[in-house]
Design a protein around this motif. Structure first.
Motif, PDB file in Angstrom:
ATOM      1  N   PHE A  23       1.138   2.263  -8.406  1.00  0.00           N
ATOM      2  CA  PHE A  23      -0.306   2.090  -8.507  1.00  0.00           C
ATOM      3  C   PHE A  23      -0.686   1.252  -9.723  1.00  0.00           C
ATOM      4  CE2 PHE A  23      -4.455   3.691 -10.004  1.00  0.00           C
ATOM      5  CZ  PHE A  23      -5.234   3.348  -8.901  1.00  0.00           C
TER       6      PHE A  23
ATOM      7  N   TYR B 123      -4.234   2.911  -1.015  1.00  0.00           N
ATOM      8  CA  TYR B 123      -4.310   2.564  -2.438  1.00  0.00           C
ATOM      9  C   TYR B 123      -5.750   2.304  -2.870  1.00  0.00           C
ATOM     10  CZ  TYR B 123       0.674   2.366  -3.407  1.00  0.00           C
ATOM     11  OH  TYR B 123       1.987   2.707  -3.629  1.00  0.00           O
ATOM     12  N   LYS B 124      -6.573   1.798  -1.980  1.00  0.00           N
ATOM     13  CA  LYS B 124      -7.987   1.588  -2.315  1.00  0.00           C
ATOM     14  C   LYS B 124      -8.700   2.923  -2.516  1.00  0.00           C
ATOM     15  CE  LYS B 124      -8.511  -2.912  -0.073  1.00  0.00           C
ATOM     16  NZ  LYS B 124      -9.121  -3.692   1.045  1.00  0.00           N
TER      17      LYS B 124
ATOM     18  N   HIS C   8      -5.662  -5.891  -7.184  1.00  0.00           N
ATOM     19  CA  HIS C   8      -5.589  -6.024  -5.720  1.00  0.00           C
ATOM     20  C   HIS C   8      -4.790  -4.860  -5.167  1.00  0.00           C
ATOM     21  CE1 HIS C   8      -5.175  -7.718  -1.724  1.00  0.00           C
ATOM     22  NE2 HIS C   8      -3.863  -7.545  -1.812  1.00  0.00           N
ATOM     23  N   PHE C   9      -5.329  -4.213  -4.118  1.00  0.00           N
ATOM     24  CA  PHE C   9      -4.674  -3.061  -3.517  1.00  0.00           C
ATOM     25  C   PHE C   9      -4.328  -3.390  -2.068  1.00  0.00           C
ATOM     26  CE2 PHE C   9      -7.606  -1.773  -6.811  1.00  0.00           C
ATOM     27  CZ  PHE C   9      -6.760  -1.051  -7.652  1.00  0.00           C
TER      28      PHE C   9
ATOM     29  N   TYR D 271      -0.563  -2.494  -9.043  1.00  0.00           N
ATOM     30  CA  TYR D 271      -1.725  -2.967  -8.282  1.00  0.00           C
ATOM     31  C   TYR D 271      -2.986  -2.966  -9.145  1.00  0.00           C
ATOM     32  CZ  TYR D 271       1.383  -2.186  -4.309  1.00  0.00           C
ATOM     33  OH  TYR D 271       2.441  -2.222  -3.434  1.00  0.00           O
ATOM     34  N   LEU D 272      -3.054  -2.012 -10.073  1.00  0.00           N
ATOM     35  CA  LEU D 272      -4.197  -1.939 -10.966  1.00  0.00           C
ATOM     36  C   LEU D 272      -4.245  -3.150 -11.889  1.00  0.00           C
ATOM     37  CD1 LEU D 272      -6.551  -0.034 -11.783  1.00  0.00           C
ATOM     38  CD2 LEU D 272      -5.039   0.920 -13.533  1.00  0.00           C
TER      39      LEU D 272
ATOM     40  N   LYS E 290      -7.202   5.683  -3.467  1.00  0.00           N
ATOM     41  CA  LYS E 290      -6.678   6.189  -4.737  1.00  0.00           C
ATOM     42  C   LYS E 290      -7.420   5.574  -5.915  1.00  0.00           C
ATOM     43  CE  LYS E 290      -1.924   7.347  -3.388  1.00  0.00           C
ATOM     44  NZ  LYS E 290      -0.482   7.027  -3.610  1.00  0.00           N
ATOM     45  N   PHE E 291      -7.691   4.280  -5.806  1.00  0.00           N
ATOM     46  CA  PHE E 291      -8.393   3.602  -6.893  1.00  0.00           C
ATOM     47  C   PHE E 291      -9.829   4.106  -7.016  1.00  0.00           C
ATOM     48  CE2 PHE E 291     -11.006  -0.013  -8.441  1.00  0.00           C
ATOM     49  CZ  PHE E 291     -10.500  -0.060  -9.728  1.00  0.00           C
TER      50      PHE E 291
END
Length: 245
Positions: free
Chosen positions: A181, A195-196, A189-190, A184-185, A198-199
């Protein structure tokens, strides 16, 4: 005219309560003190970046001890709050605390802006980041005030800080993966919906990351969350009946 007078009275009462709380006043000064220290020991550009990340905490710290303590203390049974005026007082606390946090934040940002312009290092993206930080700050106030219906004595702030510590620790666990993660952070970009999500959860705990330009689009999540917490508080205050102490 009466509404304006009532707001002025409520503003003065809330302001007095904030200034009377030495703990809240000290905590609200911490972001400014950190920026001043960095300004003395490092560079102006670093100080501006730290300020943009830290100043929303002024809003968070002022949200401590907002609702439950006053509701249960019997203070709202004062003659000043007859005919349900205590409801308007409680609702206006969010606006007043936002103003009290915004004034010193805007003053410091103005001084840093002037210094940056004089040195030729100011970028207009800083202004957009300041506005993004304002969105984060308003989210902090509404989240903190909502939690203060259930927790006393500034515990609402502690809960948010603990959630942020857990969010940061989760980043360290992601380092154990080859591509986690945190990677990507950093890219902003996820790759998929999971993952989006999660963000989004991560930003609800640590919204300051949205001050970065690459995450501006996710500010809409905070706007929706802020609207939700405002609505929940409006419902709670509308139906609030004080119990005789």
């Amino acid at each position: 005219m009466f509404a304006k007078t009532r707001f002025k009275i409520n503003f003065l009462l809330i302001q007095k309560k904030v200034f009377r709380s030495k703990g809240l006043c000290f905590l609200s000064l911490v972001p400014g003190l950190v920026v001043f220290y960095i300004l003395l020991t490092d560079s102006l550009a670093t100080a501006i970046n730290f300020f943009l990340f830290l100043f929303p905490y002024t809003f968070l710290f002022l949200s401590g001890d907002m609702m439950k303590d006053e509701i249960e203390s019997g203070v709202l049974e004062n003659i000043m709050f007859l005919q349900g005026e205590y409801r308007a007082y409680l609702l206006q606390k969010i606006l007043v605390l936002t103003i009290l946090a915004l004034l010193p934040s805007a003053a410091i940002f103005s001084m840093l802006t002037i210094a940056g312009l004089l040195k030729g290092i100011f970028s207009w993206i800083y202004l957009l980041q300041f506005l993004a930080g304002l969105v984060v700050g308003i989210y902090y106030v509404t989240l903190g005030s909502w939690l203060s219906f259930y927790f006393r004595g500034g515990s609402n702030i502690l809960i948010i800080i603990m959630a942020q510590i857990m969010a940061i620790l989760s980043l360290f666990f992601s380092l154990q993966k080859k591509i986690g993660f945190l990677d990507y952070l950093e890219k902003g970009h996820f790759p998929n919906l999971l993952y989006k999500i999660k963000f989004i959860i991560f930003t609800l705990a640590l919204p300051n990351v949205l001050i970065a330009k690459k995450f501006f689009l996710y500010l809409s999540v905070l706007v929706m969350a802020t609207s939700f917490f405002l609505f929940r508080q409006w419902q709670r205050i509308k139906n609030l009946e004080l119990k005789k102490q």
